[in-house]
Design a protein around this motif. Structure first.
Motif, PDB file in Angstrom:
ATOM      1  N   ARG A  76       0.649  -1.163  -0.026  1.00  0.00           N
ATOM      2  CA  ARG A  76      -0.002   0.064  -0.081  1.00  0.00           C
ATOM      3  C   ARG A  76       0.929   1.483  -0.074  1.00  0.00           C
ATOM      4  O   ARG A  76       1.907   1.207   0.929  1.00  0.00           O
ATOM      5  N   ALA A  77       0.657   2.168  -0.833  1.00  0.00           N
ATOM      6  CA  ALA A  77       1.362   3.535  -0.998  1.00  0.00           C
ATOM      7  C   ALA A  77       1.325   4.303   0.257  1.00  0.00           C
ATOM      8  O   ALA A  77       0.182   4.074   0.850  1.00  0.00           O
ATOM      9  N   GLU A  78       2.304   4.728   0.640  1.00  0.00           N
ATOM     10  CA  GLU A  78       2.276   5.905   1.670  1.00  0.00           C
ATOM     11  C   GLU A  78       1.407   6.907   1.189  1.00  0.00           C
ATOM     12  O   GLU A  78       1.289   7.297   0.176  1.00  0.00           O
ATOM     13  N   LEU A  79       0.745   7.617   2.121  1.00  0.00           N
ATOM     14  CA  LEU A  79      -0.100   8.778   1.834  1.00  0.00           C
ATOM     15  C   LEU A  79       0.207  10.379   2.139  1.00  0.00           C
ATOM     16  O   LEU A  79       0.653  10.441   3.317  1.00  0.00           O
ATOM     17  N   ALA A  80       0.216  11.087   1.144  1.00  0.00           N
ATOM     18  CA  ALA A  80       0.288  12.454   1.499  1.00  0.00           C
ATOM     19  C   ALA A  80      -0.922  13.465   1.322  1.00  0.00           C
ATOM     20  O   ALA A  80      -1.911  12.646   0.632  1.00  0.00           O
ATOM     21  N   LEU A 128      -7.452  15.652   6.230  1.00  0.00           N
ATOM     22  CA  LEU A 128      -6.647  14.697   5.537  1.00  0.00           C
ATOM     23  C   LEU A 128      -5.865  13.991   6.631  1.00  0.00           C
ATOM     24  O   LEU A 128      -5.581  12.638   6.430  1.00  0.00           O
ATOM     25  N   GLU A 129      -5.399  14.477   7.679  1.00  0.00           N
ATOM     26  CA  GLU A 129      -4.630  13.808   8.684  1.00  0.00           C
ATOM     27  C   GLU A 129      -5.410  12.743   9.387  1.00  0.00           C
ATOM     28  O   GLU A 129      -4.932  11.674   9.412  1.00  0.00           O
ATOM     29  N   SER A 130      -6.942  12.819   9.422  1.00  0.00           N
ATOM     30  CA  SER A 130      -7.514  11.923   9.967  1.00  0.00           C
ATOM     31  C   SER A 130      -7.912  10.949   8.991  1.00  0.00           C
ATOM     32  O   SER A 130      -8.354   9.671   9.399  1.00  0.00           O
TER      33      SER A 130
END
Length: 329
Positions: A76-80, A128-130
């Motif tokens: 799974r790709a990391e998310l920004a 977005l953090e949540s």
């Protein structure tokens, strides 16, 4: 034998219950859980110091990663995250393309939130953090983020170079002899007070704000020119427009009112989307390397994801001389 088997099973269960967790490894190393996970699974994304601390902590605790969890996370790709203003212009969109391209090349996914009057940039960033974004870039959102939150360790304000572009335009117009300018801007842009201070030693600057989104482009050009005409002898001798689309609309309105450009007023557009070369006269503009801003933002996000110190980078700005400026009469 049965008793011995029961005791052995209990010991194994106790060992499983007390197996060190990734959180404990992170606490011992003094880093976040996300950083500890990256250090073990993708060490290239963290600094050598963080990698060493996590390895030492894992060794001291005899930590063994859960194979199934590791397989899931590695697939799974990391998310920004990125926060966009609702009135994103072509300059912002060019920066976004470079931002998403470079993060995608690093296998980092991107979540998007759009700010508005009802939803601030800070609210978007928290949302977005949540949703799992570990680092967030805010495009054109400085004025809707509080001064404390600007220093948030996982948020980065993306500098698109607008203030420096306006300053370059003002210095060029000053060299031509102009001493009174007007910045034709949008309320959502909210240009900084620092910009006015930076220009105060050169020229007198007023900022006129217009809601360009609520009217047809031809109409907001008419509003700008009619307000300029109403100033009479106090009218600025040059207008700096927040985009070449705004500049083209103002130019059209000037022609409709028999106002000569650059005979009666000079025009400079900030940023280029291709419109500046299509007008008559062609608009003098300030070219901003928006792609560089997007690429720099991507590098900043990758640095934040890797617990490294981000190096601030600013996109280049360049004056492109055409036909819409002259010395004041």
């Amino acid at each position: 034998m049965a008793f011995a088997a029961v005791e052995t099973g209990r010991r194994r269960r106790r060992q499983r219950q007390h197996a060190p967790t990734l959180r404990e490894v992170a606490e011992r190393a003094g880093v976040s859980t996300a950083s500890a996970s990256r250090a073990l699974a993708r060490p290239a994304l963290v600094s050598a110091d963080v990698h060493s601390k996590v390895l030492d902590a894992a060794s001291a605790l005899a930590y063994v990663p859960n194979a199934s969890a590791r397989a899931l996370s590695s697939s799974r790709a990391e998310l920004a995250g990125m926060v966009l203003p609702s009135d994103a212009n072509p300059l912002t969109l060019r920066a976004l393309r470079a931002f998403e391209r470079d993060l995608g090349a690093a296998d980092v996914g991107v979540l998007v939130a759009i700010s508005s009057k009802a939803r601030s940039a800070a609210d978007c960033a928290h949302w977005l953090e949540s949703r799992g974004a570990a680092a967030i870039a805010l495009f054109g959102a400085m004025d809707t983020v509080g001064p404390v939150e600007v220093k948030h360790p996982c948020w980065a304000i993306v500098d698109l170079g607008f203030d420096r572009a306006v300053e370059l335009a003002a210095r060029y117009l000053h060299d031509l002899g102009h001493r009174r300018l007007c910045l034709v801007d949008e309320p959502a842009m909210g240009r900084s007070v620092q910009l006015l201070f930076a220009l105060s030693d050169l020229v007198e600057v007023r900022i006129d704000s217009y809601d360009f989104r609520s009217v047809h482009p031809k109409e907001f050009g008419r509003q700008v020119v009619e307000r300029w005409m109403a100033l009479g002898a106090d009218a600025p001798s040059a207008l700096v427009c927040s985009s070449d689309l705004v500049g083209a609309s103002v130019l059209r309105a000037c022609l409709d009112h028999a106002i000569g450009v650059p005979r009666d007023v000079s025009l400079v557009a900030v940023g280029e989307s291709g419109v500046a070369t299509l007008t008559q006269p062609a608009l003098t503009s300030i070219r901003i390397a928006a792609e560089d801003a997007g690429a720099a933002a991507a590098r900043t996000i990758l640095a934040l994801l890797g617990d490294r110190t981000a190096v601030e980078a600013r996109p280049g700005v360049k004056l492109v001389l055409r036909e819409s400026c002259a010395a004041p009469r």
